[in-house]
Motif scaffolding. Sequence first.
Motif, PDB file in Angstrom:
ATOM      1  N   GLY A 257       1.804  -1.638  17.928  1.00  0.00           N
ATOM      2  CA  GLY A 257       3.123  -2.168  18.263  1.00  0.00           C
ATOM      3  C   GLY A 257       4.264  -1.518  17.522  1.00  0.00           C
ATOM      4  N   GLY A 258       3.998  -0.481  16.732  1.00  0.00           N
ATOM      5  CA  GLY A 258       5.077   0.228  16.053  1.00  0.00           C
ATOM      6  C   GLY A 258       5.499  -0.367  14.737  1.00  0.00           C
ATOM      7  N   ALA A 259       4.569  -0.990  14.019  1.00  0.00           N
ATOM      8  CA  ALA A 259       4.923  -1.630  12.754  1.00  0.00           C
ATOM      9  C   ALA A 259       5.101  -0.639  11.611  1.00  0.00           C
ATOM     10  CB  ALA A 259       3.850  -2.657  12.377  1.00  0.00           C
ATOM     11  N   GLY A 260       4.817   0.631  11.832  1.00  0.00           N
ATOM     12  CA  GLY A 260       4.893   1.606  10.751  1.00  0.00           C
ATOM     13  C   GLY A 260       3.547   1.780  10.091  1.00  0.00           C
ATOM     14  N   ARG A 261       3.534   1.968   8.764  1.00  0.00           N
ATOM     15  CA  ARG A 261       2.264   2.137   8.063  1.00  0.00           C
ATOM     16  C   ARG A 261       1.611   0.770   7.866  1.00  0.00           C
ATOM     17  NH1 ARG A 261      -1.094   5.461   5.493  1.00  0.00           N
ATOM     18  NH2 ARG A 261      -2.320   4.619   3.748  1.00  0.00           N
ATOM     19  N   VAL A 262       0.469   0.602   8.495  1.00  0.00           N
ATOM     20  CA  VAL A 262      -0.311  -0.634   8.381  1.00  0.00           C
ATOM     21  C   VAL A 262      -1.584  -0.294   7.615  1.00  0.00           C
ATOM     22  CG1 VAL A 262      -1.516  -2.461   9.619  1.00  0.00           C
ATOM     23  CG2 VAL A 262       0.599  -1.484  10.567  1.00  0.00           C
ATOM     24  N   GLU A 263      -1.825  -1.010   6.530  1.00  0.00           N
ATOM     25  CA  GLU A 263      -2.978  -0.718   5.678  1.00  0.00           C
ATOM     26  C   GLU A 263      -3.821  -1.977   5.520  1.00  0.00           C
ATOM     27  OE1 GLU A 263      -3.191   0.655   1.128  1.00  0.00           O
ATOM     28  OE2 GLU A 263      -2.413   2.190   2.499  1.00  0.00           O
ATOM     29  N   VAL A 264      -5.137  -1.819   5.683  1.00  0.00           N
ATOM     30  CA  VAL A 264      -6.095  -2.914   5.530  1.00  0.00           C
ATOM     31  C   VAL A 264      -6.890  -2.686   4.252  1.00  0.00           C
ATOM     32  CG1 VAL A 264      -8.045  -4.141   6.556  1.00  0.00           C
ATOM     33  CG2 VAL A 264      -6.291  -3.122   8.035  1.00  0.00           C
ATOM     34  N   LEU A 265      -6.987  -3.727   3.430  1.00  0.00           N
ATOM     35  CA  LEU A 265      -7.802  -3.672   2.222  1.00  0.00           C
ATOM     36  C   LEU A 265      -9.050  -4.517   2.421  1.00  0.00           C
ATOM     37  CD1 LEU A 265      -5.082  -4.188  -0.551  1.00  0.00           C
ATOM     38  CD2 LEU A 265      -5.753  -2.066   0.602  1.00  0.00           C
ATOM     39  N   GLU A 266     -10.214  -3.927   2.228  1.00  0.00           N
ATOM     40  CA  GLU A 266     -11.495  -4.642   2.355  1.00  0.00           C
ATOM     41  C   GLU A 266     -12.312  -4.404   1.088  1.00  0.00           C
ATOM     42  OE1 GLU A 266     -14.602  -6.627   2.756  1.00  0.00           O
ATOM     43  OE2 GLU A 266     -13.095  -6.869   4.357  1.00  0.00           O
ATOM     44  N   ARG A 267     -12.709  -5.482   0.428  1.00  0.00           N
ATOM     45  CA  ARG A 267     -13.420  -5.316  -0.847  1.00  0.00           C
ATOM     46  C   ARG A 267     -14.860  -4.864  -0.667  1.00  0.00           C
ATOM     47  NH1 ARG A 267     -13.344 -11.728  -2.423  1.00  0.00           N
ATOM     48  NH2 ARG A 267     -14.683 -12.484  -0.738  1.00  0.00           N
ATOM     49  N   GLU A 268     -15.475  -5.153   0.492  1.00  0.00           N
ATOM     50  CA  GLU A 268     -16.829  -4.668   0.732  1.00  0.00           C
ATOM     51  C   GLU A 268     -16.809  -3.162   1.017  1.00  0.00           C
ATOM     52  OE1 GLU A 268     -19.520  -6.474   0.445  1.00  0.00           O
ATOM     53  OE2 GLU A 268     -18.566  -8.434   0.209  1.00  0.00           O
ATOM     54  N   GLN A 269     -17.989  -2.549   0.971  1.00  0.00           N
ATOM     55  CA  GLN A 269     -18.075  -1.112   1.210  1.00  0.00           C
ATOM     56  C   GLN A 269     -17.943  -0.755   2.680  1.00  0.00           C
ATOM     57  OE1 GLN A 269     -17.997   1.133  -1.278  1.00  0.00           O
ATOM     58  NE2 GLN A 269     -17.743  -0.729  -2.526  1.00  0.00           N
ATOM     59  N   GLU A 270     -18.078  -1.734   3.553  1.00  0.00           N
ATOM     60  CA  GLU A 270     -17.848  -1.538   4.982  1.00  0.00           C
ATOM     61  C   GLU A 270     -16.961  -2.661   5.489  1.00  0.00           C
ATOM     62  OE1 GLU A 270     -21.139  -0.744   7.596  1.00  0.00           O
ATOM     63  OE2 GLU A 270     -22.363  -0.004   5.931  1.00  0.00           O
ATOM     64  N   ALA A 271     -16.062  -2.325   6.411  1.00  0.00           N
ATOM     65  CA  ALA A 271     -15.215  -3.351   7.029  1.00  0.00           C
ATOM     66  C   ALA A 271     -15.965  -3.990   8.198  1.00  0.00           C
ATOM     67  CB  ALA A 271     -13.908  -2.728   7.504  1.00  0.00           C
ATOM     68  N   GLY A 272     -15.467  -5.127   8.655  1.00  0.00           N
ATOM     69  CA  GLY A 272     -16.072  -5.826   9.788  1.00  0.00           C
ATOM     70  C   GLY A 272     -16.343  -7.279   9.532  1.00  0.00           C
TER      71      GLY A 272
END
Length: 412
Positions: free
Chosen positions: A40-55
């Motif tokens: 949607g054009g939000a710019g830089r979107v960053e996800v932080l996940e503490r596990e070694q794999e996301a999901g």
Amino acid sequence: MTDTAEAGAGPGTAADRAVDVLVVGGGPAGLAAAARLAAGGAGRVEVLEREQEAGGVPRHCARGGFGPFTGPGYARRAVRAAVRAGAAVRTGVSATGWAGPLTLEVTSPSGLERITARAVVLATGARERPRSARLVPGSRPAGVFSTGELQQSVELFGLRRERIGRRAVVVGSEPVARHAVRTLRRAGVSVVAVVADRPRGPRLPPPVLRGATVVELVGRGRLSGVVVRAADGRTALLRCDTVVFTGDWIPDHELARSGGVPLDPATRGPAVDTAFRTPVPGVFAVGNLLRGVEPAVVAAAEGRAVAAAVLDRLAGAPWPGPGVPLTPAGGVRWASPGRLTEAPAATAPALLLRPAERLFRPLLTVVQDDRVLYEGRLAGPVDPHRSVRPPTGWTADVDPAGGPVLLRLDRP
């Protein structure tokens, strides 16, 4: 996925970075929010996940129930969607605290960071209440699991009977107990009994002890049995070397609390309005962080839904006031979201109610200041282990300057 940040700081110092949207939690809700925002054009979107794999939790749910996918397939698809949309998904990265209203302290393989965002979306999920919090006395023997620990041991690490145990007791009255039994049997472990404290509930694999509770763990070094109290007060020892405590989900709200985000007293998750805005300007919360576990598709739908309000925030929209509380009353354990802040005629909240007990075709009544906004029966039975989604057309009649809106369920 691996951590993608550059080391830009020496040992013991924190690198300062800025993003447009920081999503904390790489489960279904966080990934869906990131995908929608990046597209949607939000710019830089960053996800932080503490596990070694996301999901999130679906990664170790090797079963159906995730649309056309198994849990691991659903998780991989969610990660791919977020990355393809342009979001940065970082794994092995933990948000440990706050350095400001929209600045998070982060620990990653590349060192310490302080990340400042224009908007923060909390999607840290839920966890099962551990044995200690359930106040089950006894020693601390090996062989005691939560459902999540069991599923990770079997589905992610491939542990089998030799490492898990030979005879197991499963404790819980929710559908997740059924999944725990299946996981144990897949690992070659015999299930002695399912101890369900509620006299009624979802269908569970036999043998089921209804209306019973585990009152003590027995054994030193390794579990040797559990003491069970039946509904009539009699106790008995069930011999086993493994016990799995299931259900009793609680929001994983430690990060929200440390940032001063108020909690809803009923759900114990962050207090949010129908656009998933917390009372802290710029901070949103979605998914199972709000109230404990709902299906992954519900959490993902909330992740997608929050994107509109986040984009409004980035565009400079003002943060709303406290709004009108949506308050659980008789027969309702909690309501989520818990506040109505927008002009009532312009919103139809995706409202969830959790009943306090099993009821058949209960009467739902919605009242504000002695005005009945809605009254009608819900179809079929409702159970305390499953949320219901009631009609929401009555929101158009809510007085923004009025008192709390009470939602109650009564026997027919």
